[in-house]
Design an enzyme around this catalytic site. Structure first.
Site, PDB file in Angstrom:
ATOM      1  N   THR A 144       0.859  -1.185   0.000  1.00 45.61           N
ATOM      2  CA  THR A 144       0.000   0.000   0.000  1.00 45.61           C
ATOM      3  C   THR A 144       0.897   1.236   0.000  1.00 45.61           C
ATOM      4  O   THR A 144       1.327   1.684  -1.046  1.00 45.61           O
ATOM      5  CB  THR A 144      -0.978  -0.001   1.194  1.00 45.61           C
ATOM      6  OG1 THR A 144      -0.251  -0.241   2.409  1.00 45.61           O
ATOM      7  CG2 THR A 144      -2.027  -1.089   1.028  1.00 45.61           C
ATOM      8  N   LYS A 170       3.877  -6.887   4.065  1.00 45.95           N
ATOM      9  CA  LYS A 170       3.677  -5.487   3.736  1.00 45.95           C
ATOM     10  C   LYS A 170       3.450  -4.751   5.046  1.00 45.95           C
ATOM     11  O   LYS A 170       2.926  -5.305   6.023  1.00 45.95           O
ATOM     12  CB  LYS A 170       2.519  -5.287   2.772  1.00 45.95           C
ATOM     13  CG  LYS A 170       1.126  -5.658   3.278  1.00 45.95           C
ATOM     14  CD  LYS A 170       0.419  -4.636   4.139  1.00 45.95           C
ATOM     15  CE  LYS A 170       0.406  -3.276   3.481  1.00 45.95           C
ATOM     16  NZ  LYS A 170      -0.195  -2.263   4.433  1.00 45.95           N
ATOM     17  N   THR A 181       1.253  -7.900  13.530  1.00 48.46           N
ATOM     18  CA  THR A 181       1.158  -6.589  12.896  1.00 48.46           C
ATOM     19  C   THR A 181       1.258  -6.748  11.388  1.00 48.46           C
ATOM     20  O   THR A 181       1.855  -7.699  10.913  1.00 48.46           O
ATOM     21  CB  THR A 181       2.258  -5.645  13.405  1.00 48.46           C
ATOM     22  OG1 THR A 181       2.024  -4.360  12.869  1.00 48.46           O
ATOM     23  CG2 THR A 181       3.632  -6.104  13.022  1.00 48.46           C
ATOM     24  N   GLU A 265       6.456   4.782   6.991  1.00 48.07           N
ATOM     25  CA  GLU A 265       5.967   5.920   6.221  1.00 48.07           C
ATOM     26  C   GLU A 265       6.744   7.186   6.577  1.00 48.07           C
ATOM     27  O   GLU A 265       6.680   7.672   7.704  1.00 48.07           O
ATOM     28  CB  GLU A 265       4.477   6.120   6.489  1.00 48.07           C
ATOM     29  CG  GLU A 265       3.627   5.016   5.901  1.00 48.07           C
ATOM     30  CD  GLU A 265       2.162   5.107   6.259  1.00 48.07           C
ATOM     31  OE1 GLU A 265       1.351   4.423   5.607  1.00 48.07           O
ATOM     32  OE2 GLU A 265       1.818   5.847   7.185  1.00 48.07           O
ATOM     33  N   ASN A 388      -0.319  10.468   5.605  1.00 50.31           N
ATOM     34  CA  ASN A 388      -1.566  10.080   6.240  1.00 50.31           C
ATOM     35  C   ASN A 388      -2.644  11.153   6.177  1.00 50.31           C
ATOM     36  O   ASN A 388      -3.830  10.845   6.271  1.00 50.31           O
ATOM     37  CB  ASN A 388      -1.279   9.657   7.690  1.00 50.31           C
ATOM     38  CG  ASN A 388      -0.641   8.302   7.750  1.00 50.31           C
ATOM     39  OD1 ASN A 388      -1.293   7.280   7.598  1.00 50.31           O
ATOM     40  ND2 ASN A 388       0.684   8.271   7.907  1.00 50.31           N
ATOM     41  N   SER A 393      -6.940  10.725  -0.559  1.00 50.94           N
ATOM     42  CA  SER A 393      -7.223  11.724  -1.603  1.00 50.94           C
ATOM     43  C   SER A 393      -6.255  11.652  -2.771  1.00 50.94           C
ATOM     44  O   SER A 393      -5.527  10.725  -2.911  1.00 50.94           O
ATOM     45  CB  SER A 393      -7.176  13.126  -0.988  1.00 50.94           C
ATOM     46  OG  SER A 393      -5.949  13.355  -0.363  1.00 50.94           O
TER      47      SER A 393
END
Length: 393
Positions: A144, A170, A181, A265, A388, A393
């Protein structure tokens, strides 16, 4: 790559995410395999998690995994459960595997129902791709916000011959485990009992994947599942063989755990938080998680700022039972704090080169007890906030 005997892989683009991007994958064993699983303890378990727990409850063998990215199928109620079961029926025909022997897993945005028309349309391509795709292709299909696919493989000798392990996962955000997790899949070609395989997986997950944190958030879809099909012809019967298989399974999971934190991230740092001298392991873990999940510690890591006071502060509010004067803090092997006071010297100058490294070791000793723990933690960056804030969007 050391691919375990008897496993084939598939991956295709089903337009669950962006058109043309791999987002549907499968791993299939040529013979039903012993299966084990560890799952999220979040009260809002996703439909595939509930489905897998139900399927694994009776101990029967499984023939593979069906994995999608782009939609989590979480918080979707009875319709989500029905859709999950229907995807297994569709995949069973395409992959020539019984529907009740396919373990599903999903990742993506919470709340949206599956577009079943897309699933139906994608199945012929998935079936045609089985045995053509590489493990790398399947690993790409489950990504992702990951920036890289995550794989680890190993081959080793036991008394009866060669055994292979391959793991993929992932995960980059919404990472803070409790029993598991992210999504992780392990395949092995050894012959082992279901009870031993499950016990081994739980043990190794608790020592690896359960010891990472990115942002303190535990997903609704977290799972670690493993298959062992016995296709190598090597049986795990002796204690020595069990110990060796466990060692290599743990190594694979530790490698995947590190890759998750390294690919956090927006992440730029990996902190190895080591806690010792606690009265219990539980107290040590409280300290490690308080430090690893502290936004102030994490932002200091991002800024390469040797602000060690934030580490001391987090340990102090962790809830662990220890005396303040007993705490000893070392960063990168350099003594920073002990006997309730900082070590003399220019810590900014001493710690500056250490804080600029990718991997940073933080060691906290809180007394003379036997308890210990270790946690891998990422930093907290501006990019994490941007990713995040804009995720949907």
């Amino acid at each position: 790559m050391n691919i375990p005997v008897g496993y084939t892989f598939a991956a295709t683009a089903a337009s669950f995410k962006k058109p043309g991007k791999l987002d549907l994958g499968a791993i299939v064993s040529s013979t039903p395999a012993v299966a084990a699983g560890v799952f999220t303890t979040n009260k809002f378990k996703a439909a595939p998690v509930l489905q897998c727990q139900e399927m694994l409850a009776d101990g029967r063998k499984m023939s593979g995994f069906l994995i999608n990215s782009g939609q989590a199928n979480a918080c979707t109620g009875d319709e989500g459960r029905a859709n999950c079961r229907e995807t297994l029926n569709l995949a069973a025909k395409a992959l020539n595997v019984p529907a009740d022997e396919l373990l599903p897993a999903s990742t993506g945005v919470i709340g949206a129902q599956f577009d079943m028309a897309k699933w139906e349309k994608a199945m012929p391509a998935l079936g045609e791709n089985l045995g053509v795709a590489t493990p790398e292709d399947t690993a790409h299909s489950i990504m992702t916000t990951d920036t890289v696919h995550k794989l680890c493989d190993v081959s080793f000798e036991l008394k009866g011959g060669e055994v292979r392990l391959l793991g993929m996962c992932k995960g980059a955000g919404m990472i803070s485990p409790n029993m598991a997790t992210m999504l992780s899949f392990i395949v092995c070609d050894a012959d082992i009992s279901a009870e031993a395989w499950q016990a081994m997986l739980v043990d190794c997950v608790n020592l690896s994947i359960n010891r990472v944190t990115v942002d303190g958030d535990m997903s609704t879809n977290d799972c670690v599942m493993a298959l062992a099909n016995g296709a190598s012809g090597v049986s795990i019967e002796s204690e020595e063989d069990y110990i060796l298989l466990r060692k290599h399974l743990l190594n694979v999971l530790e490698d995947l755990a590190y890759k998750i934190v390294m690919d956090a991230e927006g992440g730029t740092k990996v902190a190895f938080i080591q806690v010792s001298g606690a009265k219990t392991d539980e107290d040590a873990e409280l300290v490690a998680r308080a430090v690893g999940n502290s936004p102030l510690v994490k932002t200091a890591l991002f800024g390469s700022d040797p602000n060690w006071g934030r580490i001391i502060c987090a340990a102090g509010y962790s809830g662990a039972d220890f005396k303040a004067n007993n705490l000893v803090l070392k960063i990168g092997g350099i003594l920073v704090f002990h006997n309730g006071t900082p070590e003399p010297g220019d810590m900014d100058d001493l710690l500056g080169p250490i804080m600029s490294e990718r991997d940073i070791v933080i060691h906290i000793d809180i007394g003379g007890g036997p308890g210990s723990s270790m946690l891998l933690a990422s930093d907290l960056t501006k990019e994490y906030v941007s990713i995040n804030a804009d995720y949907r969007s």
